[in-house]
Design an enzyme around this catalytic site. Sequence first.
Site, PDB file in Angstrom:
ATOM      1  N   ALA A   1      30.416   7.156   7.641  1.00  0.00           N
ATOM      2  CA  ALA A   1      30.522   8.261   7.876  1.00  0.00           C
ATOM      3  C   ALA A   1      29.219   9.113   7.667  1.00  0.00           C
ATOM      4  O   ALA A   1      28.622   8.534   6.708  1.00  0.00           O
ATOM      5  CB  ALA A   1      31.805   9.146   7.446  1.00  0.00           C
TER       6      ALA A   1
ATOM      7  N   GLU B   1      35.034   0.222   8.476  1.00  0.00           N
ATOM      8  CA  GLU B   1      36.502   0.786   8.935  1.00  0.00           C
ATOM      9  C   GLU B   1      36.364   0.745  10.431  1.00  0.00           C
ATOM     10  O   GLU B   1      37.245   0.251  11.164  1.00  0.00           O
ATOM     11  CB  GLU B   1      36.700   2.103   8.630  1.00  0.00           C
ATOM     12  CG  GLU B   1      37.012   1.910   6.786  1.00  0.00           C
ATOM     13  CD  GLU B   1      36.994   3.349   6.067  1.00  0.00           C
ATOM     14  OE1 GLU B   1      36.237   4.276   6.361  1.00  0.00           O
ATOM     15  OE2 GLU B   1      38.136   3.443   5.456  1.00  0.00           O
TER      16      GLU B   1
ATOM     17  N   GLY C   1      32.725   3.987   6.522  1.00  0.00           N
ATOM     18  CA  GLY C   1      33.414   3.969   7.756  1.00  0.00           C
ATOM     19  C   GLY C   1      32.786   3.242   9.031  1.00  0.00           C
ATOM     20  O   GLY C   1      33.613   2.910   9.911  1.00  0.00           O
TER      21      GLY C   1
ATOM     22  N   GLU D   1      32.333   3.769  -0.771  1.00  0.00           N
ATOM     23  CA  GLU D   1      32.606   5.128  -0.927  1.00  0.00           C
ATOM     24  C   GLU D   1      32.846   5.639  -2.565  1.00  0.00           C
ATOM     25  O   GLU D   1      32.600   6.671  -3.163  1.00  0.00           O
ATOM     26  CB  GLU D   1      34.238   5.571  -0.101  1.00  0.00           C
ATOM     27  CG  GLU D   1      34.056   5.644   1.416  1.00  0.00           C
ATOM     28  CD  GLU D   1      34.212   4.215   2.001  1.00  0.00           C
ATOM     29  OE1 GLU D   1      34.056   3.089   1.211  1.00  0.00           O
ATOM     30  OE2 GLU D   1      34.449   4.315   3.179  1.00  0.00           O
TER      31      GLU D   1
HETATM   32  N1  CO8 Z   1      25.233   9.085   6.315  1.00  0.00           N
HETATM   33  C1  CO8 Z   1      24.040   9.771   6.621  1.00  0.00           C
HETATM   34  N2  CO8 Z   1      22.794   9.508   6.593  1.00  0.00           N
HETATM   35  C2  CO8 Z   1      22.626   8.094   6.339  1.00  0.00           C
HETATM   36  C3  CO8 Z   1      23.728   7.361   5.828  1.00  0.00           C
HETATM   37  C4  CO8 Z   1      25.161   7.878   5.984  1.00  0.00           C
HETATM   38  N3  CO8 Z   1      26.182   7.278   5.713  1.00  0.00           N
HETATM   39  N4  CO8 Z   1      23.382   5.892   5.589  1.00  0.00           N
HETATM   40  C5  CO8 Z   1      22.125   6.072   5.828  1.00  0.00           C
HETATM   41  N5  CO8 Z   1      21.674   7.238   6.109  1.00  0.00           N
HETATM   42  C6  CO8 Z   1      20.231   7.740   6.485  1.00  0.00           C
HETATM   43  C7  CO8 Z   1      19.517   7.871   5.239  1.00  0.00           C
HETATM   44  O1  CO8 Z   1      19.472   9.234   4.706  1.00  0.00           O
HETATM   45  C8  CO8 Z   1      17.888   7.893   5.795  1.00  0.00           C
HETATM   46  O2  CO8 Z   1      17.670   9.220   6.444  1.00  0.00           O
HETATM   47  P1  CO8 Z   1      16.321   9.761   5.935  1.00  0.00           P
HETATM   48  O3  CO8 Z   1      15.281   9.012   6.586  1.00  0.00           O
HETATM   49  O4  CO8 Z   1      16.430  11.160   6.742  1.00  0.00           O
HETATM   50  O5  CO8 Z   1      16.226   9.790   4.378  1.00  0.00           O
HETATM   51  C9  CO8 Z   1      17.920   7.012   6.714  1.00  0.00           C
HETATM   52  O6  CO8 Z   1      19.494   6.836   7.136  1.00  0.00           O
HETATM   53  C10 CO8 Z   1      17.707   5.409   6.338  1.00  0.00           C
HETATM   54  O7  CO8 Z   1      18.208   5.187   5.113  1.00  0.00           O
HETATM   55  P2  CO8 Z   1      17.861   4.555   3.752  1.00  0.00           P
HETATM   56  O8  CO8 Z   1      16.580   5.131   3.803  1.00  0.00           O
HETATM   57  O9  CO8 Z   1      18.894   4.876   2.790  1.00  0.00           O
HETATM   58  O10 CO8 Z   1      17.762   3.002   4.332  1.00  0.00           O
HETATM   59  P3  CO8 Z   1      17.842   1.802   3.132  1.00  0.00           P
HETATM   60  O11 CO8 Z   1      17.533   0.414   3.861  1.00  0.00           O
HETATM   61  O12 CO8 Z   1      16.932   2.141   2.085  1.00  0.00           O
HETATM   62  O13 CO8 Z   1      19.257   1.627   2.664  1.00  0.00           O
HETATM   63  C11 CO8 Z   1      21.702   1.654   2.556  1.00  0.00           C
HETATM   64  C12 CO8 Z   1      20.260   1.272   3.549  1.00  0.00           C
HETATM   65  C13 CO8 Z   1      21.839   0.829   1.560  1.00  0.00           C
HETATM   66  C14 CO8 Z   1      22.760   1.288   3.777  1.00  0.00           C
HETATM   67  C15 CO8 Z   1      21.564   3.166   2.365  1.00  0.00           C
HETATM   68  O14 CO8 Z   1      21.181   3.912   3.725  1.00  0.00           O
HETATM   69  C16 CO8 Z   1      23.143   3.718   1.977  1.00  0.00           C
HETATM   70  O15 CO8 Z   1      23.443   3.362   0.862  1.00  0.00           O
HETATM   71  N6  CO8 Z   1      23.783   4.257   2.854  1.00  0.00           N
HETATM   72  C17 CO8 Z   1      25.082   4.962   2.614  1.00  0.00           C
HETATM   73  C18 CO8 Z   1      26.118   3.988   2.839  1.00  0.00           C
HETATM   74  C19 CO8 Z   1      27.319   4.605   2.411  1.00  0.00           C
HETATM   75  O16 CO8 Z   1      27.654   5.297   1.220  1.00  0.00           O
HETATM   76  N7  CO8 Z   1      28.452   4.708   3.296  1.00  0.00           N
HETATM   77  C20 CO8 Z   1      29.698   5.099   2.860  1.00  0.00           C
HETATM   78  C21 CO8 Z   1      29.873   6.837   3.694  1.00  0.00           C
HETATM   79  S1  CO8 Z   1      31.294   7.412   3.251  1.00  0.00           S
HETATM   80  C22 CO8 Z   1      32.367   6.843   4.437  1.00  0.00           C
HETATM   81  O17 CO8 Z   1      31.795   6.229   5.303  1.00  0.00           O
HETATM   82  C23 CO8 Z   1      33.505   7.405   4.471  1.00  0.00           C
HETATM   83  C24 CO8 Z   1      34.477   7.350   5.690  1.00  0.00           C
HETATM   84  C25 CO8 Z   1      35.650   8.228   5.670  1.00  0.00           C
HETATM   85  C26 CO8 Z   1      36.314   8.227   7.170  1.00  0.00           C
HETATM   86  C27 CO8 Z   1      37.553   9.146   6.915  1.00  0.00           C
HETATM   87  C28 CO8 Z   1      38.204   9.278   8.390  1.00  0.00           C
HETATM   88  C29 CO8 Z   1      39.331  10.210   8.127  1.00  0.00           C
END
Ligand code: CO8
Length: 259
Positions: free
Chosen positions: A67, A113, A110, A133
């Site tokens: 998400a 999921e 997400g 998460e």
């Molecule tokens: N949300 C927003 N932006 C994101 C997300 C995300 N989940 N993941 C990556 N991005 C963005 C980064 O902020 C970055 O943007 P910017 O260039 O503007 O800084 C860009 O994508 C590239 O990401 P990274 O530079 O971090 O790339 P890396 O290769 O260094 O890292 C990772 C890749 C490891 C995947 C890292 O991006 C990361 O940890 N991302 C977040 C993963 C995460 O925590 N996901 C869970 C999110 S919470 C969730 O999904 C809850 C769902 C609930 C649903 C409920 C329904 C009812």
Amino acid sequence: SKTYQNILVSTPAKGVTLITLNRPKALNALNSQLFHELNQATEKADNDPAVGAIVITGNEKAFAAGADIKEMKDIQYAHAYKSNFLGHWTKLTTIRKPIIAAVSGFALGGGCELAMMCDIILASPNANFGQPEINLGVIPGAGGTQRLTHAVGKSRAMEMVLTGNMIGAEEAASTGLISRVVKEGSVVDEAVKVASKISSKGQVAVQAAKEGVNAAFELSLQEGTRFERRLFHTLFATKDQKEGMAAFAEKRKPTFTHE
Ligand code: CO8
């Protein structure tokens, strides 16, 4: 035709709708608008008699990294509760036609999921699945504690959900989270091939089959097998059953009319 801002929709083969998540700069983070578009596109495919199956994919680096954290970081409880925040995600599970997830790269939170809401998951060797998460001070909210547990069992689900550790494609396959790992660079082609094959079958039987398998997650074995048998019985009211069995007896290929 409809234009979307966060997804691309195409027809790569007869009977197949391909939906590509298209926020590459954000690793396909699933903001609410993207999911609304996904719902619109899948509903459209579901209602289109020319479509037999749907493929959802991302890009080489990410299926979806979860998400959109930036969108939700300042949300307050009362708003989340009253607006049923992200409740519209579950609409995907009401689509009757089969949906195949073609996963390369990150399928996190997400994103994992979303893949689990699909009916079949195929993955590239570089795919990574996880529920991170816990690192954000929350827990999965779209099936990560439920569908993952059904798929991989309690111990592995607990480890993933409690540590946020990711698992690779091979481990995902060996635990039953995904159907199989395919050759590098071929996951979309493979998924389209599977979708195409499904699309060539009788669509009434296909929908009944999906309904039957999904019932296994809700019903007891006795109720589930009874439900299955009733569905099976209903298929004798279709032309496709007559055609399918006649074609077998006559040693020819069936021509299904989806009636
Ligand atoms: N949300 C927003 N932006 C994101 C997300 C995300 N989940 N993941 C990556 N991005 C963005 C980064 O902020 C970055 O943007 P910017 O260039 O503007 O800084 C860009 O994508 C590239 O990401 P990274 O530079 O971090 O790339 P890396 O290769 O260094 O890292 C990772 C890749 C490891 C995947 C890292 O991006 C990361 O940890 N991302 C977040 C993963 C995460 O925590 N996901 C869970 C999110 S919470 C969730 O999904 C809850 C769902 C609930 C649903 C409920 C329904 C009812």
